[in-house]
Design a protein around this motif. Structure first.
Motif, short mmCIF file in Angstrom:
data_model
loop_
_atom_site.label_atom_id
_atom_site.label_comp_id
_atom_site.label_asym_id
_atom_site.label_seq_id
_atom_site.Cartn_x
_atom_site.Cartn_y
_atom_site.Cartn_z
N THR A 9 0.85 -1.19 0.00
CA THR A 9 0.00 0.00 0.00
C THR A 9 0.89 1.24 0.00
O THR A 9 1.80 1.36 0.83
N ARG A 54 -3.53 5.16 5.18
CA ARG A 54 -4.17 4.48 4.04
C ARG A 54 -5.67 4.77 4.03
O ARG A 54 -6.34 4.79 5.07
N GLY A 55 -6.16 5.05 2.81
CA GLY A 55 -7.58 5.39 2.66
C GLY A 55 -7.86 6.87 2.84
O GLY A 55 -9.00 7.31 2.68
N ASP A 60 -2.93 5.33 -0.96
CA ASP A 60 -3.82 4.31 -1.52
C ASP A 60 -4.79 3.82 -0.45
O ASP A 60 -4.51 3.88 0.74
N LYS A 61 -5.89 3.35 -0.90
CA LYS A 61 -6.80 2.64 -0.01
C LYS A 61 -6.47 1.16 -0.08
O LYS A 61 -5.76 0.72 -0.99
N PHE A 65 -9.59 -1.68 4.87
CA PHE A 65 -9.71 -0.50 5.73
C PHE A 65 -9.45 -0.87 7.19
O PHE A 65 -10.02 -0.27 8.09
N ASN A 169 -11.35 11.63 1.40
CA ASN A 169 -10.95 10.34 1.97
C ASN A 169 -11.89 9.23 1.52
O ASN A 169 -13.09 9.44 1.34
N LYS A 170 -11.31 8.04 1.38
CA LYS A 170 -12.11 6.84 1.14
C LYS A 170 -12.51 6.20 2.47
O LYS A 170 -13.58 5.62 2.60
N ALA A 171 -11.61 6.27 3.43
CA ALA A 171 -11.90 5.70 4.74
C ALA A 171 -12.88 6.59 5.49
O ALA A 171 -13.03 7.77 5.19
N ASP A 175 -13.98 3.46 10.35
CA ASP A 175 -12.83 2.63 10.00
C ASP A 175 -11.69 2.79 10.99
O ASP A 175 -10.73 2.02 10.97
#
Length: 256
Positions: A9, A54-55, A60-61, A65, A169-171, A175
């Motif tokens: 990651t 991460r995320g 990267d995600k 998670f 953010n993806k997270a 999470d």
């Protein structure tokens, strides 16, 4: 700006300025840019390192998670940037990631500043207090927990930007919840020789000063600063108070 790989990651981080290093770890709604008011205030005297777990942000995600990977992201940055005698500062739930990272590489860490957090420390006298504080906080809308009503009235542009930060953010907030499980214990931190500093806000709607003070009393050699009138997101709403407190605590951790 650098990237580092942590077991497949890609983790993004930045370095600014020169001097003794401080590495900032964002909370659940943030990323590296959340520290914009800290970087410009501290880079003349410190190497200021910011990262994206991460995320979050430019990192990267991953599919899981799993927040238990976050400490490894921090360690990867510490090693890639070859930081020694670094002070880690974690905001809110990010403090748990920072403390767990410090326990993995204590030889590189001078101390950990737990900002508006106990870093997930598990102890029979403080864990119930944290849960009680959280139960009260969860009665409030999220924005009321983080920023004061007066700030939102007076600083509508900064409030808007604050709420937009999380959209990169993806997270998500949930999470990060696992970070506050499985300790560490007071004994784990003491055995590692990691010195702690607690940075709290008098008006923090998420974690009360009384709870933070109790944790400070249990951690031998720890530092405590409770900033009058400061809310949970002091770093954003009152950067003048936050940055001054970080300078004082960092100096004390460095023995200056």
């Amino acid at each position: 700006m650098p990237y580092v790989d942590n077991n497949g990651t890609t983790i993004y981080y930045e370095q600014h300025g020169e001097g003794s290093p401080i590495l900032f770890v964002h909370g659940s709604g943030g990323h590296h840019a959340a520290w914009w008011q800290q970087v410009v205030a501290l880079r003349d005297h410190h190497t200021v390192v910011t990262l994206d777990l991460r995320g979050f942000g430019n990192s990267d995600k991953d599919d899981s998670f799993d927040s238990l990977n976050f400490p490894g992201d921090i360690v990867a940055v510490i090693e890639d940037a070859d930081l020694t005698d670094v002070t880690l500062l974690g905001q809110s739930i990010g403090a748990a990631a920072a403390l767990k990272a410090a326990l993995r590489v204590p030889e590189r860490v001078r101390g950990v500043i737990l900002a508006h957090s106990l870093g997930g420390i598990d102890h029979p006298e403080i864990t119930p207090l944290v849960k009680a504080d959280r139960a009260e906080a969860e009665k409030l809308p999220v924005i009321d927990r983080l920023l004061t009503k007066q700030f939102r009235r007076d600083e509508s542009a900064k409030t808007f930007l604050f709420t937009q930060m999380g959209t990169f953010n993806k997270a998500r907030m949930q999470d990060l919840r696992n970070l506050a499980t499985d300790g560490p214990t007071v004994g784990d931190v003491a055995a590692a020789g990691i010195r702690l500093a607690f940075l709290a806000g008098e008006k923090d709607a998420v974690l009360s000063p009384a709870t933070v003070t109790k944790a400070h009393e249990l951690m031998s050699g720890s530092l405590l600063e409770v900033v009058p009138g400061a809310p949970h997101s002091m770093y954003w709403e009152r950067p003048d108070l936050f940055n001054a407190a970080v300078k004082r605590l960092t100096d004390e951790l460095e023995g200056n």
